[in-house]
Design a protein around this motif. Structure first.
Motif, PDB file in Angstrom:
ATOM      1  N   ASP A  88      -2.897  42.238  40.903  1.00 16.35           N
ATOM      2  CA  ASP A  88      -2.866  41.680  42.262  1.00 16.35           C
ATOM      3  C   ASP A  88      -2.113  40.355  42.314  1.00 16.35           C
ATOM      4  O   ASP A  88      -1.417  40.065  43.292  1.00 16.35           O
ATOM      5  N   ASP A  89      -2.210  39.525  41.261  1.00 18.65           N
ATOM      6  CA  ASP A  89      -1.548  38.214  41.257  1.00 18.65           C
ATOM      7  C   ASP A  89      -0.129  38.264  40.693  1.00 18.65           C
ATOM      8  O   ASP A  89       0.768  37.546  41.151  1.00 18.65           O
ATOM      9  N   GLY A  90       0.070  39.070  39.670  1.00 20.71           N
ATOM     10  CA  GLY A  90       1.348  39.060  38.973  1.00 20.71           C
ATOM     11  C   GLY A  90       1.447  37.885  38.005  1.00 20.71           C
ATOM     12  O   GLY A  90       0.445  37.258  37.645  1.00 20.71           O
ATOM     13  N   VAL A  91       2.659  37.578  37.573  1.00 22.58           N
ATOM     14  CA  VAL A  91       2.900  36.488  36.627  1.00 22.58           C
ATOM     15  C   VAL A  91       2.619  35.151  37.301  1.00 22.58           C
ATOM     16  O   VAL A  91       3.137  34.878  38.396  1.00 22.58           O
ATOM     17  N   MET A  92       1.803  34.308  36.648  1.00 23.26           N
ATOM     18  CA  MET A  92       1.384  33.023  37.208  1.00 23.26           C
ATOM     19  C   MET A  92       1.758  31.892  36.231  1.00 23.26           C
ATOM     20  O   MET A  92       2.203  32.137  35.110  1.00 23.26           O
ATOM     21  N   PRO A  93       1.593  30.619  36.677  1.00 21.15           N
ATOM     22  CA  PRO A  93       2.022  29.491  35.829  1.00 21.15           C
ATOM     23  C   PRO A  93       1.450  29.516  34.412  1.00 21.15           C
ATOM     24  O   PRO A  93       2.177  29.291  33.445  1.00 21.15           O
ATOM     25  N   GLN A  94       0.127  29.795  34.294  1.00 26.86           N
ATOM     26  CA  GLN A  94      -0.435  29.784  32.949  1.00 26.86           C
ATOM     27  C   GLN A  94       0.038  30.973  32.130  1.00 26.86           C
ATOM     28  O   GLN A  94       0.071  30.904  30.912  1.00 26.86           O
ATOM     29  N   THR A  95       0.429  32.067  32.803  1.00 25.86           N
ATOM     30  CA  THR A  95       1.029  33.196  32.083  1.00 25.86           C
ATOM     31  C   THR A  95       2.286  32.721  31.367  1.00 25.86           C
ATOM     32  O   THR A  95       2.498  32.987  30.178  1.00 25.86           O
ATOM     33  N   ARG A  96       3.124  31.986  32.125  1.00 27.29           N
ATOM     34  CA  ARG A  96       4.392  31.518  31.550  1.00 27.29           C
ATOM     35  C   ARG A  96       4.156  30.494  30.449  1.00 27.29           C
ATOM     36  O   ARG A  96       4.830  30.512  29.410  1.00 27.29           O
TER      37      ARG A  96
ATOM     38  N   GLY B  65      -3.033  34.407  28.968  1.00 27.36           N
ATOM     39  CA  GLY B  65      -2.806  34.723  30.371  1.00 27.36           C
ATOM     40  C   GLY B  65      -3.489  33.741  31.302  1.00 27.36           C
ATOM     41  O   GLY B  65      -4.252  32.872  30.879  1.00 27.36           O
ATOM     42  N   HIS B  66      -3.184  33.895  32.577  1.00 27.15           N
ATOM     43  CA  HIS B  66      -3.659  32.990  33.611  1.00 27.15           C
ATOM     44  C   HIS B  66      -5.171  33.136  33.809  1.00 27.15           C
ATOM     45  O   HIS B  66      -5.773  34.160  33.487  1.00 27.15           O
TER      46      HIS B  66
ATOM     47  N   GLY C 298      -7.889  30.498  30.175  1.00 31.47           N
ATOM     48  CA  GLY C 298      -6.624  30.570  30.901  1.00 31.47           C
ATOM     49  C   GLY C 298      -6.406  29.390  31.824  1.00 31.47           C
ATOM     50  O   GLY C 298      -5.301  29.157  32.300  1.00 31.47           O
ATOM     51  N   HIS C 299      -7.473  28.608  32.078  1.00 34.41           N
ATOM     52  CA  HIS C 299      -7.358  27.471  32.996  1.00 34.41           C
ATOM     53  C   HIS C 299      -6.453  26.409  32.390  1.00 34.41           C
ATOM     54  O   HIS C 299      -6.513  26.102  31.198  1.00 34.41           O
ATOM     55  N   GLU C 300      -5.607  25.805  33.215  1.00 33.34           N
ATOM     56  CA  GLU C 300      -4.662  24.769  32.756  1.00 33.34           C
ATOM     57  C   GLU C 300      -5.366  23.642  32.027  1.00 33.34           C
ATOM     58  O   GLU C 300      -4.854  23.090  31.053  1.00 33.34           O
ATOM     59  N   ARG C 301      -6.573  23.288  32.472  1.00 34.76           N
ATOM     60  CA  ARG C 301      -7.294  22.179  31.848  1.00 34.76           C
ATOM     61  C   ARG C 301      -7.716  22.497  30.423  1.00 34.76           C
ATOM     62  O   ARG C 301      -8.009  21.602  29.643  1.00 34.76           O
ATOM     63  N   PHE C 302      -7.753  23.797  30.073  1.00 36.79           N
ATOM     64  CA  PHE C 302      -8.268  24.177  28.763  1.00 36.79           C
ATOM     65  C   PHE C 302      -7.181  24.761  27.855  1.00 36.79           C
ATOM     66  O   PHE C 302      -7.478  25.487  26.926  1.00 36.79           O
TER      67      PHE C 302
END
Length: 637
Positions: free
Chosen positions: A85-93, A7-8, A60-64
């Motif tokens: 609160d955020d919902g589906v985010m880029p790193q979720t996908r 997850g994100h 969950g960070h993109e860098r990692f």
């Protein structure tokens, strides 16, 4: 069961694991100060079923994402975390795409931070999650609202995880042992410890193992399985192995190494694989496309070579992966490709052949072989591979690259014909019958076309047959035909048992005239071809042709262009060399000592010795020679 979070960033993965297990997965000071997971975290809990479930908490960070990939291999169930609160985010996908490419199709979605959302928001995000999961392996997964702060939904989620644990099928432990390393460290009083997920097989205290691809050997001093001391670690468990051995240090073992059964150590840097390209890839994947390969916990640079033309976004195809560094892998391993800047995931798939050829890799025959190898069941894959060219499979390599035990490898061979050469080669019964028939037919045709020749050369016959066996395999096959009485070996030639070499009457008459010149006192210094031609007024080419024909029949040997010796004389001279060697103080033969025994000129004596050198009958050191005991009987001496 091994549960992997996904997850994100900042969606509450670590807090959720802490709520489920009571263990904080963030173990680095930097992680605690920044409030994000940088390295893999691990936690363990009894969910109520009596077993121990392991949790792998990934960043969950993109860098990692590369660290997330190191923890994603070997998980049984994905715990996808989406904040209300955020919902589906880029790193979720991206995490979801990676899980799909890795073949993880069991999962639960935790709708975290539910205390921050009302019913309408929860329903909205739940619908968003369902749409995101549609078309993936996690489609239809349960969505559980939870709050690590208030405790809402934690018990429900724990119960669902307990049910999933009970439904988790134990991985096969009769395969050979493989553990992917994600951490290596030193414990005071214990020494070097590595942790990872056991991909296959079992390991016990006292076992000898190899660290691949480096090849370091070690002994297992102690084991922790699912965070508890144990005598044995088995497939599906997270294990810590205390290793001891020469060169075994924390610095010598890296994330991505594999601790395995020594029989499996065979690193590779060229792999044929299936590749599914994600739909968001901007350009088709073409030849030598650069990427970063992730397999298990390993990461290395790679070049992609599509085997059937460029692969468009959302499409699947066969590729060859040419790696910057060798990796330890197995057929069937799942892998991920990311772009070289580590900003996006390109696609992924599974390995089909760890010994991919650098040439002729795109032929229809090669692609058919890969289609056969793609079958997940080893027995089905082997049977299919034997039905397509080259119709021969290295059984030992096949079993090693799939991590099969000796018993499983033996069972695979049932119904196939196995030739034992340098390794075991498997052929289907049909291919073997064709090979036997072709062997006899090819020799028969050769004898019919070349009645004056003693037989067909081994290599020429090997290349004429289908399926074409490797050299050591053909040697084993030919030996079996000879043992069965279906062929006769004469030096470097093979013939059918009933074949008798024939020369024409005129050729035999000339050979009868030559024969006295090669016998008697002059046998060690016979006349040259041109001398006989001049004396008898017979074309030199005719005499040389008849003598070469006699040489093919094994009657004479051509020492040099113009010198032929009877086979009996050739054998006798081998015995003379052996006698001179036995009499020499240092056990070596000089050209002068040999010349004196055969009473020949120095030049001819050296030509004779060179002849034996070429055939391996003698071993040479400068101007000295001695008999090679393994080849001393080549000419019947």
């Amino acid at each position: 069961m091994i549960v992997g979070t996904a997850g994100h960033i900042d969606h509450g993965k670590t807090a959720l694991v802490r709520a489920l297990t009571g263990i904080d997965g963030d173990r680095l000071a930097e992680e605690k100060s920044r409030g994000i997971t940088i390295e893999l975290g691990f936690a363990y809990a009894d969910l109520g079923g009596g077993g121990v479930t392991g949790f792998v908490d990934v960043p969950g960070h993109e860098r990692f994402v590369h660290t997330m990939l190191a923890g994603a291999g070997g998980i049984d169930l994905a715990l996808l975390v989406v904040a209300a609160d955020d919902g589906v985010m880029p790193q979720t996908r991206e995490h979801l795409a990676i899980l799909d490419l890795l073949g993880v199709h069991r999962g639960i979605v935790a709708l975290t931070k539910a205390d921050l959302a009302d019913d309408a928001r929860r329903a909205e995000v739940t619908a968003q999650i369902a749409a995101t999961l549609a078309g993936t392996g996690l489609a239809g997964a349960a969505v559980i609202p939870v709050s690590s702060l208030t405790g809402e939904g934690i018990a429900t989620l724990r119960d669902l995880l307990a049910v999933a644990e009970a439904e988790t099928t134990a991985r096969a432990t009769d395969a050979r042992f493989r553990l992917t390393v994600d951490r290596s460290f030193t414990l005071k009083g214990a020494g070097t410890v590595v942790t990872g997920t056991v991909q296959s097989g079992r390991v016990a205290v006292g076992d000898g193992v190899t660290v691949s691809p480096s090849g370091l050997t070690a002994r297992v001093r102690a084991i922790h399985a699912q965070n508890l001391p144990a005598e044995v670690g088995v497939a599906g468990q997270r294990c810590a192995l205390n290793l001891a051995g020469d060169g075994i240090t924390r610095e010598a073992i890296h994330r991505g190494d594999v601790v395995l059964d020594p029989a499996l150590h065979a690193p590779t840097a060229r792999i044929d694989a299936e590749l599914t390209v994600l739909g968001g890839e901007p350009k088709p994947i073409s030849t030598w496309f650069p990427a970063r390969l992730h397999v298990g916990a390993a990461e290395t640079g790679a070049r992609i070579v599509p085997l059937g033309g460029p692969i468009a976004a959302g499409a699947r195809g066969m590729v060859q992966l040419v790696l910057d560094q060798p990796v330890a892998a197995a057929v069937g391993d799942r892998y991920i490709l990311r772009d070289v800047s580590a900003r996006r995931t390109i696609g992924g798939g599974r390995f089909l052949d760890l010994r991919a050829p650098a040439r002729r890799r795109q032929t229809p025959e090669r692609l058919a072989l890969l289609d056969a190898a793609a079958r997940p069941d080893p027995a089905a894959a082997l049977a299919a591979m034997l039905e397509v060219p080259p119709h021969v499979v290295d059984l030992d390599g096949f079993a090693r690259d799939r991590g099969l035990s000796a018993q499983a490898a033996g069972a695979l061979a049932e119904g196939a014909v196995v030739l034992v050469a340098g390794s075991r080669l498997a052929l289907s019964q049909t291919a073997h019958r064709g090979l036997v028939a072709g062997f006899a037919d090819t020799l028969a045709r050769f004898h019919e076309d070349n009645p004056e020749m003693q037989g067909m050369g081994h290599e020429r016959l090997r290349l004429a047959l289908s399926p074409r066996l490797p050299k050591d395999g053909f040697a084993a096959f030919a030996a079996a035909r000879i043992a069965a009485g279906a062929a006769v070996a004469e030096g470097a030639f093979l013939r059918l048992p009933g074949h008798v070499v024939r020369m024409s009457e005129a050729d035999e008459a000339l050979y009868a005239r030559i024969l006295p010149e090669l016998t008697g006192e002059a046998r060690f210094r016979p006349p040259r071809v041109r001398d006989m031609a001049t004396e008898w007024d017979v074309p030199e080419t005719y005499i040389r042709r008849v003598l070469r024909m006699a040489a093919r029949q094994g009657r004479v040997d051509q020492i040099r262009q113009d010198h032929f010796f009877l086979r009996a004389t050739t054998a006798e001279m081998v015995r003379i060399i052996a006698e001179v060697q036995a009499a020499a103080p240092d056990g070596w033969v000089t050209a002068a000592a040999f010349r004196d025994r055969v009473q020949n000129g120095r030049k001819v004596a050296i030509e004779i010795l060179d002849f034996y050198d070429r055939h391996g009958v003698t071993l040479r050191r400068g101007d000295l020679r001695r008999i090679n005991p393994h080849r001393a009987d080549l000419f019947g001496g």
